[in-house]
Design a protein around this motif. Structure first.
Motif, PDB file in Angstrom:
ATOM      1  N   TYR A   1       3.726  19.778 -39.848  1.00 43.27           N
ATOM      2  CA  TYR A   1       3.790  19.545 -41.289  1.00 43.27           C
ATOM      3  C   TYR A   1       3.794  20.862 -42.051  1.00 43.27           C
ATOM      4  O   TYR A   1       2.894  21.688 -41.906  1.00 43.27           O
ATOM      5  CB  TYR A   1       2.631  18.642 -41.722  1.00 43.27           C
ATOM      6  CG  TYR A   1       2.828  17.256 -41.179  1.00 43.27           C
ATOM      7  CD1 TYR A   1       2.423  16.931 -39.890  1.00 43.27           C
ATOM      8  CD2 TYR A   1       3.479  16.283 -41.931  1.00 43.27           C
ATOM      9  CE1 TYR A   1       2.653  15.670 -39.370  1.00 43.27           C
ATOM     10  CE2 TYR A   1       3.706  15.028 -41.420  1.00 43.27           C
ATOM     11  CZ  TYR A   1       3.298  14.730 -40.136  1.00 43.27           C
ATOM     12  OH  TYR A   1       3.540  13.483 -39.630  1.00 43.27           O
TER      13      TYR A   1
ATOM     14  N   GLY B   1      -5.256  13.923 -38.239  1.00 40.38           N
ATOM     15  CA  GLY B   1      -4.190  13.007 -38.603  1.00 40.38           C
ATOM     16  C   GLY B   1      -4.680  11.579 -38.629  1.00 40.38           C
ATOM     17  O   GLY B   1      -5.461  11.164 -37.771  1.00 40.38           O
TER      18      GLY B   1
ATOM     19  N   LEU C   1       1.393  12.857 -35.433  1.00 40.32           N
ATOM     20  CA  LEU C   1       0.148  13.244 -36.084  1.00 40.32           C
ATOM     21  C   LEU C   1      -0.245  14.678 -35.764  1.00 40.32           C
ATOM     22  O   LEU C   1      -1.381  15.087 -36.010  1.00 40.32           O
ATOM     23  CB  LEU C   1      -0.972  12.289 -35.677  1.00 40.32           C
ATOM     24  CG  LEU C   1      -0.780  10.849 -36.146  1.00 40.32           C
ATOM     25  CD1 LEU C   1      -1.942   9.977 -35.684  1.00 40.32           C
ATOM     26  CD2 LEU C   1      -0.635  10.777 -37.658  1.00 40.32           C
TER      27      LEU C   1
ATOM     28  N   SER D   1       8.081   8.150 -40.380  1.00 41.69           N
ATOM     29  CA  SER D   1       9.281   8.966 -40.431  1.00 41.69           C
ATOM     30  C   SER D   1      10.415   8.211 -41.111  1.00 41.69           C
ATOM     31  O   SER D   1      10.719   7.079 -40.735  1.00 41.69           O
ATOM     32  CB  SER D   1       9.710   9.363 -39.022  1.00 41.69           C
ATOM     33  OG  SER D   1      10.978   9.994 -39.047  1.00 41.69           O
TER      34      SER D   1
ATOM     35  N   SER E   1       1.213   8.326 -39.912  1.00 39.86           N
ATOM     36  CA  SER E   1       2.442   9.001 -40.297  1.00 39.86           C
ATOM     37  C   SER E   1       3.608   8.040 -40.208  1.00 39.86           C
ATOM     38  O   SER E   1       3.569   7.049 -39.455  1.00 39.86           O
ATOM     39  CB  SER E   1       2.693  10.217 -39.405  1.00 39.86           C
ATOM     40  OG  SER E   1       2.869   9.814 -38.058  1.00 39.86           O
TER      41      SER E   1
ATOM     42  N   GLY F   1       7.452  13.257 -37.508  1.00 37.71           N
ATOM     43  CA  GLY F   1       6.479  12.300 -37.981  1.00 37.71           C
ATOM     44  C   GLY F   1       5.393  11.889 -37.020  1.00 37.71           C
ATOM     45  O   GLY F   1       4.956  10.735 -37.021  1.00 37.71           O
TER      46      GLY F   1
ATOM     47  N   CYS G   1      -1.729  14.139 -48.143  1.00 41.33           N
ATOM     48  CA  CYS G   1      -0.436  13.783 -47.579  1.00 41.33           C
ATOM     49  C   CYS G   1       0.339  15.071 -47.328  1.00 41.33           C
ATOM     50  O   CYS G   1       0.163  16.066 -48.039  1.00 41.33           O
ATOM     51  CB  CYS G   1       0.339  12.810 -48.461  1.00 41.33           C
ATOM     52  SG  CYS G   1       0.844  13.403 -50.088  1.00 41.33           S
TER      53      CYS G   1
ATOM     54  N   GLY H   1       2.925  12.386 -43.442  1.00 42.41           N
ATOM     55  CA  GLY H   1       1.696  12.096 -42.720  1.00 42.41           C
ATOM     56  C   GLY H   1       0.503  12.120 -43.647  1.00 42.41           C
ATOM     57  O   GLY H   1       0.493  12.845 -44.639  1.00 42.41           O
ATOM     58  N   TRP H   2      -0.459  11.311 -43.320  1.00 40.75           N
ATOM     59  CA  TRP H   2      -1.741  11.338 -44.021  1.00 40.75           C
ATOM     60  C   TRP H   2      -2.776  11.968 -43.093  1.00 40.75           C
ATOM     61  O   TRP H   2      -2.886  11.581 -41.923  1.00 40.75           O
ATOM     62  CB  TRP H   2      -2.194   9.933 -44.402  1.00 40.75           C
ATOM     63  CG  TRP H   2      -1.473   9.357 -45.567  1.00 40.75           C
ATOM     64  CD1 TRP H   2      -0.429   8.483 -45.550  1.00 40.75           C
ATOM     65  CD2 TRP H   2      -1.746   9.613 -46.949  1.00 40.75           C
ATOM     66  NE1 TRP H   2      -0.030   8.186 -46.825  1.00 40.75           N
ATOM     67  CE2 TRP H   2      -0.832   8.869 -47.707  1.00 40.75           C
ATOM     68  CE3 TRP H   2      -2.676  10.406 -47.624  1.00 40.75           C
ATOM     69  CZ2 TRP H   2      -0.810   8.883 -49.105  1.00 40.75           C
ATOM     70  CZ3 TRP H   2      -2.667  10.417 -49.012  1.00 40.75           C
ATOM     71  CH2 TRP H   2      -1.737   9.672 -49.740  1.00 40.75           C
TER      72      TRP H   2
ATOM     73  N   ASP I   1       6.797  16.584 -43.294  1.00 41.89           N
ATOM     74  CA  ASP I   1       7.448  17.155 -42.110  1.00 41.89           C
ATOM     75  C   ASP I   1       8.947  17.124 -42.369  1.00 41.89           C
ATOM     76  O   ASP I   1       9.558  16.058 -42.278  1.00 41.89           O
ATOM     77  CB  ASP I   1       7.061  16.325 -40.891  1.00 41.89           C
ATOM     78  CG  ASP I   1       7.967  16.547 -39.696  1.00 41.89           C
ATOM     79  OD1 ASP I   1       7.854  15.763 -38.732  1.00 41.89           O
ATOM     80  OD2 ASP I   1       8.781  17.485 -39.723  1.00 41.89           O
TER      81      ASP I   1
END
Length: 124
Positions: free
Chosen positions: A111, A47, A106, A52, A50, A104, A96, A35-36, A99
Motif C-alpha cells: 500500500y 491489515g 493484507l 481489489s 481489503s 489487494g 484506509c 485496504g483497511w 494499492d
C-alpha cells in the motif's frame, strides 16, 4: 494526486456495529485496491480487510472474518467496511490505504497511499 478520505468512526458498545467509508480519488487507473488497517498504541498496524477493483478479490484478517464485510461502490469510488459484533479488542484507529497495483492483499508493504485515520472505540 491520490487522496483517501476515511470516515465513520465513533463510539459503540460491544456487540454493536459501525460502518466506515473510504472515499478515493486521483488513482491513475481503476485497477487499484483499497485496504483497511488498524492500529492501537504500541502495536504495529495490522491489515483488517481489503478489496481489489482489478479482480474483485477480497481478504479478511482471521480476527474479523464473519463479523466485518468490505464492499465497494465503484461508481462513487468509495469502499465501505461494515463492522458488526464489535469487540473491545476491535478498538483502534482505522486507516484506509490504496494499492495502485490492485493486488489487494493484507500486506502493508503493498500500500502506497494512506488516508488519515478514524477512531473506533468499543466499550465493554
Amino acid at each position: 494526486d491520490v487522496q483517501l478520505q476515511a470516515s465513520g468512526g465513533g463510539f459503540v458498545q460491544a456487540g454493536g456495529s459501525l460502518r466506515l467509508s473510504c472515499a478515493a480519488s486521483g488513482f491513475p487507473t481503476d485497477n487499484y485496491a483499497i485496504g483497511w488497517f488498524r492500529q492501537t498504541p504500541g502495536k504495529e498496524r495490522e491489515g483488517v480487510a481489503s478489496i481489489s477493483r482489478a479482480d474483485g478479490s477480497i481478504y479478511y484478517a482471521d480476527s474479523v472474518k464473519g463479523r466485518f464485510i468490505i464492499s465497494s461502490d465503484n461508481a462513487e469510488n468509495t469502499v465501505f467496511l461494515e463492522m458488526n459484533s464489535l469487540k473491545p479488542e476491535d478498538a483502534a484507529v482505522y486507516f484506509c490505504a490504496g494499492d495502485p497495483w490492485g493486488w489487494g492483499t493484507l500486506r502493508i508493504d503493498e500500500y502506497y497511499y494512506w488516508g488519515q485515520g478514524t477512531q473506533v472505540t468499543v466499550s465493554s
